[in-house]
Scaffold this active site. Structure first.
Site, short mmCIF file in Angstrom:
data_model
loop_
_atom_site.label_atom_id
_atom_site.label_comp_id
_atom_site.label_asym_id
_atom_site.label_seq_id
_atom_site.Cartn_x
_atom_site.Cartn_y
_atom_site.Cartn_z
N GLY A 1 0.84 -1.21 0.00
CA GLY A 1 0.00 0.00 0.00
C GLY A 1 0.86 1.24 0.00
N GLU A 2 0.33 2.32 0.59
CA GLU A 2 1.03 3.61 0.71
C GLU A 2 1.21 4.33 -0.62
OE1 GLU A 2 4.85 3.16 2.64
OE2 GLU A 2 4.03 2.05 4.34
#
Length: 349
Positions: free
Chosen positions: A315-316
């Protein structure tokens, strides 16, 4: 809710774009997905010489009431601790954003923490300190969902006014793979089991528990007469970070920007946004195929061909940042590579 004017790009330039791509000094189609990416960006920008300007990465953060019920392997405090890590420049997305020339902002859409006033790199759009627990009640009210969408749109309009035409989307929120699984199930119709994965690393028992909790949430929703309307489903099961991201994506497509779509959670926001405005998909570059179970389902539903398949599940926005050099390569070959004519190279008979 604000209605967005998202138009399918005018196809009149497509033949000229394809001709320019085909006349480069290479066999037809030899650059594969890069050729499709170049054509897509040319169509978005309505030019044979596209450019990528002032790329920005937005990481949307929010907490989920259902996290306390046990849908994640990590405690909820990790959300705000990771936001602090982003602000300090120490997370994977910071490393990859720096490497690839992205500006990076973290959007607090609803983290259950007080970050103490104005902070460099933090955009405070907190609607509430986390959503309600969707196992027992809707995650957010319709008004909160509409507010999140509007606030997300506002950020991107500001970026567009500052000359940005490429936006990468990332997220942080303990419990948000569960939310993304529910959104994916409701909007694609695929069995929940095919949309639920291990998230941040659940073991077999944890995965079974997560699935049971999500089934319970669905039963509550269906028994209350719940349908698959995208806005209603978003308010029911989404996170504030996902809803804010939906608004940001809609505004980015409206502004004819290139949207860099990350993995499973960002994909769930893209799925919602594209159900609200199908033309949005013409502005999306899908950056990678996540290792998270439901991501394949999403990509199929959106007809997406991702640029990378590296087994990522962080993610991120990391997948979007890592794919960006390929997006640059697509634009650069279109603009800089010689044609058979200009290079004096013989074409095939």
């Amino acid at each position: 809710m604000h209605s967005f004017e998202i138009k399918v790009p005018n196809r009149d330039i497509e033949t000229a774009l394809q001709h320019k791509i085909d006349r480069k000094t290479k066999p037809l189609g030899a650059l594969g997905l890069l050729e499709k990416t170049a054509r897509k960006i040319g169509l978005i920008q309505q030019t044979l010489t596209p450019s990528l300007n002032n790329p920005q990465m937005l990481v949307f953060a929010g907490d989920h009431g259902a996290a306390k019920a046990g849908v994640s392997a990590y405690p909820q405090d990790v959300t705000w601790q990771m936001v602090e890590n982003f602000l300090a420049g120490g997370a994977a997305i910071n490393v990859f954003a720096r490497q690839n020339g992205f500006g990076l902002s973290v959007v607090d859409a609803g983290v259950a923490h007080d970050f103490g006033g104005q902070r460099d790199g933090l955009i405070d759009l907190k609607i509430a300190p986390g959503t309600a627990n969707y196992i027992e009640q809707p995650a957010m009210t319709a008004a909160q969902c509409a507010q999140a969408i509007e606030q997300g749109a506002g950020i991107v309009r500001g970026l567009a006014a500052a000359g940005c035409n490429v936006v990468g989307f990332g997220e942080m929120g303990i419990g948000n793979t569960a939310s993304a699984s529910l959104l994916t199930h409701c909007l694609t119709g695929l069995p929940l089991a095919e949309c639920v994965g291990r998230g941040t690393g659940l073991d077999d028992a944890g995965l079974a528990r997560k699935q049971d909790l999500l089934e319970t949430a669905l039963v509550r929703y269906r028994n209350g007469g719940g349908d698959n309307d995208p806005f209603t489903v978003l308010a029911e099961f989404g996170g504030f970070e996902i809803a804010t991201m939906v608004g940001a994506m809609l505004a980015a497509a409206e502004a004819k920007m290139v949207l860099l779509i990350d993995g499973f959670i960002v994909g769930s926001a893209a799925l919602v946004a594209s159900c609200l405005a199908p033309a949005l998909l013409d502005y999306c570059v899908f950056c990678h195929r996540s290792a998270e179970a439901g991501h394949r389902t999403q990509l199929l539903a959106m007809g997406a061909e991702p640029l990378l398949d590296l087994g990522l599940r962080l993610g991120e926005g990391t997948g979007a940042a890592l794919a960006y050099p390929l997006v640059q390569a697509a634009v650069n070959f279109l603009n800089e590579m010689a044609s058979f004519e200009s290079a004096g190279v013989s074409d095939k008979e």
